[in-house]
Design a protein around this motif. Sequence first.
Motif, mmCIF file in Angstrom:
data_model
loop_
_atom_site.group_PDB
_atom_site.id
_atom_site.type_symbol
_atom_site.label_atom_id
_atom_site.label_comp_id
_atom_site.label_asym_id
_atom_site.label_seq_id
_atom_site.Cartn_x
_atom_site.Cartn_y
_atom_site.Cartn_z
ATOM 1 N N ALA A 182 6.662 3.618 -5.658
ATOM 2 C CA ALA A 182 7.518 4.019 -4.539
ATOM 3 C C ALA A 182 7.106 3.288 -3.266
ATOM 4 O O ALA A 182 7.966 2.837 -2.487
ATOM 5 C CB ALA A 182 7.457 5.533 -4.328
ATOM 6 N N ALA A 183 5.813 3.147 -3.042
ATOM 7 C CA ALA A 183 5.324 2.405 -1.878
ATOM 8 C C ALA A 183 5.729 0.934 -1.981
ATOM 9 O O ALA A 183 6.094 0.308 -0.972
ATOM 10 C CB ALA A 183 3.811 2.537 -1.759
ATOM 11 N N LEU A 184 5.679 0.396 -3.172
ATOM 12 C CA LEU A 184 6.107 -0.980 -3.402
ATOM 13 C C LEU A 184 7.576 -1.143 -3.005
ATOM 14 O O LEU A 184 7.943 -2.080 -2.292
ATOM 15 C CB LEU A 184 5.891 -1.337 -4.873
ATOM 16 N N GLN A 185 8.417 -0.244 -3.438
ATOM 17 C CA GLN A 185 9.839 -0.314 -3.103
ATOM 18 C C GLN A 185 10.083 -0.078 -1.613
ATOM 19 O O GLN A 185 10.949 -0.723 -1.014
ATOM 20 C CB GLN A 185 10.631 0.690 -3.947
ATOM 21 N N HIS B 263 11.158 -6.133 8.812
ATOM 22 C CA HIS B 263 10.095 -5.319 9.413
ATOM 23 C C HIS B 263 8.807 -5.620 8.658
ATOM 24 O O HIS B 263 8.317 -4.801 7.864
ATOM 25 C CB HIS B 263 10.439 -3.836 9.353
ATOM 26 N N TRP B 264 8.273 -6.795 8.906
ATOM 27 C CA TRP B 264 7.118 -7.273 8.132
ATOM 28 C C TRP B 264 5.869 -6.450 8.386
ATOM 29 O O TRP B 264 5.051 -6.281 7.488
ATOM 30 C CB TRP B 264 6.894 -8.756 8.413
ATOM 31 N N GLU C 242 -0.821 -2.877 -8.809
ATOM 32 C CA GLU C 242 -1.851 -3.443 -7.936
ATOM 33 C C GLU C 242 -1.637 -4.937 -7.661
ATOM 34 O O GLU C 242 -1.693 -5.376 -6.501
ATOM 35 C CB GLU C 242 -3.233 -3.228 -8.543
ATOM 36 N N GLN C 243 -1.399 -5.728 -8.679
ATOM 37 C CA GLN C 243 -1.243 -7.171 -8.478
ATOM 38 C C GLN C 243 -0.006 -7.495 -7.649
ATOM 39 O O GLN C 243 -0.051 -8.356 -6.769
ATOM 40 C CB GLN C 243 -1.186 -7.897 -9.817
ATOM 41 N N GLN C 244 1.070 -6.803 -7.916
ATOM 42 C CA GLN C 244 2.287 -7.046 -7.159
ATOM 43 C C GLN C 244 2.124 -6.603 -5.704
ATOM 44 O O GLN C 244 2.576 -7.285 -4.785
ATOM 45 C CB GLN C 244 3.465 -6.333 -7.814
ATOM 46 N N LEU C 245 1.472 -5.471 -5.493
ATOM 47 C CA LEU C 245 1.207 -5.010 -4.132
ATOM 48 C C LEU C 245 0.346 -6.013 -3.373
ATOM 49 O O LEU C 245 0.620 -6.324 -2.213
ATOM 50 C CB LEU C 245 0.517 -3.641 -4.151
ATOM 51 N N ALA C 246 -0.684 -6.537 -4.022
ATOM 52 C CA ALA C 246 -1.575 -7.507 -3.383
ATOM 53 C C ALA C 246 -0.823 -8.788 -3.029
ATOM 54 O O ALA C 246 -1.002 -9.347 -1.938
ATOM 55 C CB ALA C 246 -2.766 -7.804 -4.278
ATOM 56 N N ALA C 247 0.019 -9.249 -3.937
ATOM 57 C CA ALA C 247 0.786 -10.471 -3.678
ATOM 58 C C ALA C 247 1.765 -10.271 -2.525
ATOM 59 O O ALA C 247 1.898 -11.141 -1.645
ATOM 60 C CB ALA C 247 1.529 -10.897 -4.940
ATOM 61 N N LEU C 248 2.423 -9.120 -2.494
ATOM 62 C CA LEU C 248 3.379 -8.859 -1.420
ATOM 63 C C LEU C 248 2.674 -8.581 -0.095
ATOM 64 O O LEU C 248 3.212 -8.894 0.969
ATOM 65 C CB LEU C 248 4.309 -7.717 -1.802
ATOM 66 N N LEU C 249 1.477 -8.036 -0.144
ATOM 67 C CA LEU C 249 0.685 -7.864 1.075
ATOM 68 C C LEU C 249 0.396 -9.227 1.680
ATOM 69 O O LEU C 249 0.602 -9.457 2.881
ATOM 70 C CB LEU C 249 -0.616 -7.116 0.783
ATOM 71 N N LYS C 250 -0.042 -10.155 0.866
ATOM 72 C CA LYS C 250 -0.325 -11.511 1.340
ATOM 73 C C LYS C 250 0.942 -12.161 1.891
ATOM 74 O O LYS C 250 0.922 -12.780 2.959
ATOM 75 C CB LYS C 250 -0.901 -12.348 0.195
ATOM 76 N N TRP C 251 2.048 -12.022 1.172
ATOM 77 C CA TRP C 251 3.326 -12.587 1.601
ATOM 78 C C TRP C 251 3.757 -12.017 2.951
ATOM 79 O O TRP C 251 4.159 -12.753 3.842
ATOM 80 C CB TRP C 251 4.386 -12.319 0.527
ATOM 81 N N SER C 252 3.644 -10.706 3.108
ATOM 82 C CA SER C 252 4.071 -10.086 4.364
ATOM 83 C C SER C 252 3.171 -10.524 5.522
ATOM 84 O O SER C 252 3.658 -10.733 6.636
ATOM 85 C CB SER C 252 4.109 -8.563 4.244
ATOM 86 N N GLU C 253 1.886 -10.701 5.269
ATOM 87 C CA GLU C 253 0.980 -11.176 6.316
ATOM 88 C C GLU C 253 1.325 -12.603 6.724
ATOM 89 O O GLU C 253 1.275 -12.952 7.904
ATOM 90 C CB GLU C 253 -0.470 -11.069 5.847
ATOM 91 N N GLN D 12 2.798 -0.610 4.294
ATOM 92 C CA GLN D 12 3.066 0.073 3.017
ATOM 93 C C GLN D 12 2.188 -0.505 1.906
ATOM 94 O O GLN D 12 1.570 0.235 1.144
ATOM 95 C CB GLN D 12 4.541 -0.074 2.618
ATOM 96 N N TYR D 13 2.169 -1.827 1.797
ATOM 97 C CA TYR D 13 1.405 -2.465 0.729
ATOM 98 C C TYR D 13 -0.093 -2.204 0.884
ATOM 99 O O TYR D 13 -0.780 -1.879 -0.082
ATOM 100 C CB TYR D 13 1.663 -3.971 0.700
ATOM 101 N N SER D 14 -0.577 -2.327 2.098
ATOM 102 C CA SER D 14 -2.004 -2.123 2.354
ATOM 103 C C SER D 14 -2.420 -0.681 2.053
ATOM 104 O O SER D 14 -3.431 -0.439 1.386
ATOM 105 C CB SER D 14 -2.304 -2.467 3.817
ATOM 106 N N ARG D 15 -1.641 0.263 2.540
ATOM 107 C CA ARG D 15 -1.948 1.674 2.309
ATOM 108 C C ARG D 15 -1.909 2.009 0.817
ATOM 109 O O ARG D 15 -2.756 2.746 0.312
ATOM 110 C CB ARG D 15 -0.950 2.546 3.074
ATOM 111 N N ALA D 16 -0.926 1.456 0.109
ATOM 112 C CA ALA D 16 -0.814 1.718 -1.333
ATOM 113 C C ALA D 16 -2.018 1.155 -2.080
ATOM 114 O O ALA D 16 -2.547 1.803 -2.987
ATOM 115 C CB ALA D 16 0.475 1.121 -1.875
ATOM 116 N N LEU D 17 -2.460 -0.027 -1.702
ATOM 117 C CA LEU D 17 -3.643 -0.617 -2.354
ATOM 118 C C LEU D 17 -4.892 0.217 -2.087
ATOM 119 O O LEU D 17 -5.753 0.349 -2.963
ATOM 120 C CB LEU D 17 -3.855 -2.052 -1.890
#
Length: 72
Positions: free
Chosen positions: A15-18, A28-29, A49-60, A35-40
């Motif tokens: 849900a946090a990923l979505q 709203h980067w 976990e891997q998708q959240l980490a990748a999207l965290l990097k992308w958003s940063e 969201q990604y950081s908090r979920a991790l």
Amino acid sequence: KVIERHNLPEWQARAALQAGKCAELRDHWDAAREQYSRALDRWPKSASEQQLAALLKWSEERMAQQPSTLLR
């Protein structure tokens, strides 16, 4: 509601990923990154976990490319 009101870690992480993806669609980067950081932090061993980490990097990276809001 799933993120905060349920006790199902896999569903909460997804849900946090979505929610982060929805923030991305609205450009709203900072909200997406949060969201990604908090979920991790909350669900570090989730299947997402891997998708959240990748999207965290992308958003940063996207945040770094945007002009500062202080200059507006």
